[in-house]
Design a protein around this motif. Sequence first.
Motif, PDB file in Angstrom:
ATOM      1  N   TYR A 292       0.836  -1.201   0.000  1.00  0.00           N
ATOM      2  CA  TYR A 292       0.000   0.000   0.000  1.00  0.00           C
ATOM      3  C   TYR A 292       0.868   1.247   0.000  1.00  0.00           C
ATOM      4  O   TYR A 292       1.973   1.259   0.530  1.00  0.00           O
ATOM      5  CB  TYR A 292      -0.906   0.019   1.243  1.00  0.00           C
ATOM      6  CG  TYR A 292      -1.924  -1.086   1.254  1.00  0.00           C
ATOM      7  CD1 TYR A 292      -3.037  -1.041   0.419  1.00  0.00           C
ATOM      8  CD2 TYR A 292      -1.777  -2.180   2.091  1.00  0.00           C
ATOM      9  CE1 TYR A 292      -3.968  -2.052   0.425  1.00  0.00           C
ATOM     10  CE2 TYR A 292      -2.713  -3.202   2.111  1.00  0.00           C
ATOM     11  CZ  TYR A 292      -3.804  -3.122   1.269  1.00  0.00           C
ATOM     12  OH  TYR A 292      -4.729  -4.123   1.275  1.00  0.00           O
ATOM     13  N   TYR A 293       0.349   2.295  -0.627  1.00  0.00           N
ATOM     14  CA  TYR A 293       1.001   3.602  -0.593  1.00  0.00           C
ATOM     15  C   TYR A 293      -0.075   4.674  -0.457  1.00  0.00           C
ATOM     16  O   TYR A 293      -1.243   4.451  -0.716  1.00  0.00           O
ATOM     17  CB  TYR A 293       1.863   3.829  -1.833  1.00  0.00           C
ATOM     18  CG  TYR A 293       1.109   3.873  -3.142  1.00  0.00           C
ATOM     19  CD1 TYR A 293       0.597   5.073  -3.649  1.00  0.00           C
ATOM     20  CD2 TYR A 293       0.917   2.720  -3.891  1.00  0.00           C
ATOM     21  CE1 TYR A 293      -0.090   5.115  -4.846  1.00  0.00           C
ATOM     22  CE2 TYR A 293       0.237   2.748  -5.089  1.00  0.00           C
ATOM     23  CZ  TYR A 293      -0.264   3.948  -5.554  1.00  0.00           C
ATOM     24  OH  TYR A 293      -0.944   3.981  -6.733  1.00  0.00           O
ATOM     25  N   GLU A 294       0.359   5.858  -0.005  1.00  0.00           N
ATOM     26  CA  GLU A 294      -0.568   6.964   0.203  1.00  0.00           C
ATOM     27  C   GLU A 294      -0.998   7.540  -1.143  1.00  0.00           C
ATOM     28  O   GLU A 294      -0.163   7.845  -1.996  1.00  0.00           O
ATOM     29  CB  GLU A 294       0.104   8.047   1.044  1.00  0.00           C
ATOM     30  CG  GLU A 294      -0.821   9.165   1.429  1.00  0.00           C
ATOM     31  CD  GLU A 294      -0.135  10.197   2.287  1.00  0.00           C
ATOM     32  OE1 GLU A 294      -0.826  11.112   2.742  1.00  0.00           O
ATOM     33  OE2 GLU A 294       1.090  10.102   2.491  1.00  0.00           O
TER      34      GLU A 294
ATOM     35  N   SER B  33       5.834   7.833  -2.116  1.00  0.00           N
ATOM     36  CA  SER B  33       5.282   6.616  -1.512  1.00  0.00           C
ATOM     37  C   SER B  33       4.905   5.606  -2.596  1.00  0.00           C
ATOM     38  O   SER B  33       5.107   4.399  -2.436  1.00  0.00           O
ATOM     39  CB  SER B  33       4.058   6.979  -0.666  1.00  0.00           C
ATOM     40  OG  SER B  33       3.457   5.830  -0.150  1.00  0.00           O
ATOM     41  N   LYS B  34       4.398   6.099  -3.728  1.00  0.00           N
ATOM     42  CA  LYS B  34       4.005   5.220  -4.833  1.00  0.00           C
ATOM     43  C   LYS B  34       5.222   4.519  -5.433  1.00  0.00           C
ATOM     44  O   LYS B  34       5.194   3.310  -5.663  1.00  0.00           O
ATOM     45  CB  LYS B  34       3.276   6.017  -5.901  1.00  0.00           C
ATOM     46  CG  LYS B  34       2.820   5.183  -7.074  1.00  0.00           C
ATOM     47  CD  LYS B  34       2.084   6.021  -8.090  1.00  0.00           C
ATOM     48  CE  LYS B  34       1.645   5.153  -9.263  1.00  0.00           C
ATOM     49  NZ  LYS B  34       0.913   5.902 -10.268  1.00  0.00           N
TER      50      LYS B  34
ATOM     51  N   THR C  67       8.095   3.944  -4.030  1.00  0.00           N
ATOM     52  CA  THR C  67       8.635   3.022  -3.038  1.00  0.00           C
ATOM     53  C   THR C  67       7.834   1.709  -3.032  1.00  0.00           C
ATOM     54  O   THR C  67       8.407   0.616  -3.012  1.00  0.00           O
ATOM     55  CB  THR C  67       8.599   3.658  -1.633  1.00  0.00           C
ATOM     56  OG1 THR C  67       9.294   4.903  -1.661  1.00  0.00           O
ATOM     57  CG2 THR C  67       9.223   2.738  -0.601  1.00  0.00           C
ATOM     58  N   ALA C  68       6.509   1.822  -3.070  1.00  0.00           N
ATOM     59  CA  ALA C  68       5.653   0.628  -3.070  1.00  0.00           C
ATOM     60  C   ALA C  68       5.828  -0.167  -4.363  1.00  0.00           C
ATOM     61  O   ALA C  68       5.865  -1.406  -4.341  1.00  0.00           O
ATOM     62  CB  ALA C  68       4.193   1.030  -2.886  1.00  0.00           C
TER      63      ALA C  68
ATOM     64  N   ALA D  66       1.072  -2.918  -6.220  1.00  0.00           N
ATOM     65  CA  ALA D  66       1.077  -1.703  -5.413  1.00  0.00           C
ATOM     66  C   ALA D  66      -0.315  -1.088  -5.519  1.00  0.00           C
ATOM     67  O   ALA D  66      -0.851  -0.939  -6.612  1.00  0.00           O
ATOM     68  CB  ALA D  66       2.132  -0.728  -5.915  1.00  0.00           C
TER      69      ALA D  66
ATOM     70  N   SER E 133       1.575   3.144   4.483  1.00  0.00           N
ATOM     71  CA  SER E 133       2.690   2.460   3.814  1.00  0.00           C
ATOM     72  C   SER E 133       2.952   1.128   4.517  1.00  0.00           C
ATOM     73  O   SER E 133       3.811   1.021   5.375  1.00  0.00           O
ATOM     74  CB  SER E 133       3.937   3.338   3.823  1.00  0.00           C
ATOM     75  OG  SER E 133       4.265   3.686   5.145  1.00  0.00           O
ATOM     76  N   SER E 134       2.161   0.124   4.150  1.00  0.00           N
ATOM     77  CA  SER E 134       2.306  -1.204   4.745  1.00  0.00           C
ATOM     78  C   SER E 134       2.141  -2.264   3.654  1.00  0.00           C
ATOM     79  O   SER E 134       1.851  -1.939   2.503  1.00  0.00           O
ATOM     80  CB  SER E 134       1.262  -1.408   5.849  1.00  0.00           C
ATOM     81  OG  SER E 134      -0.039  -1.363   5.297  1.00  0.00           O
TER      82      SER E 134
END
Length: 160
Positions: free
Chosen positions: A73-75, A81-82, A84-85, A99, A111-112
């Motif tokens: 998940y990303y914000e 965040s996207k 990274t996911a 993602a 972010s989990s």
Amino acid sequence: MLELKDPRWRQRFVIHKHIPNDADYFEGEMAGGVHGVGLRSLIYWLWWLREEMLSWAVNHLKKIGVGGILIFYYEDGNDKSKTTAESAAKDAGERYAIAMPRPRGTSRDVSSAELLPFNEAGVQSLTAIIFDYFERHIERLIIGQNSKDYVAISLDRQFS
């Protein structure tokens, strides 16, 4: 494919016709069955459905994977965040990973990662249909009895 045009090869094979039936007169595609149709024509649709269901099971396993789906998940709206996911999903190796955005302000950690386990019920029901129905009927058509029946009969004769 081996063609039996050469007499050396032709004399090594026996072409057997077992209980041929007449081809249906009103079905034009059966015109090739001049010498009759046999077990192969009776089994064809059972075999075709069996192969189709087997391909469904394999496609299901290819899409879902055996280990489940890993979701990163990303914000939503956060490009850092996207990325990274997405990189974590690519680094997951052979696992099926995606993602997925989560809206801002949710109570969950944005972010989990989460693992959705593989549900075997669909593949198990397909394999049960394939082996308990199609395999049994094809075996019954060719042999004249099921192997389970044969084992039971031979055991009864052995112990009586």
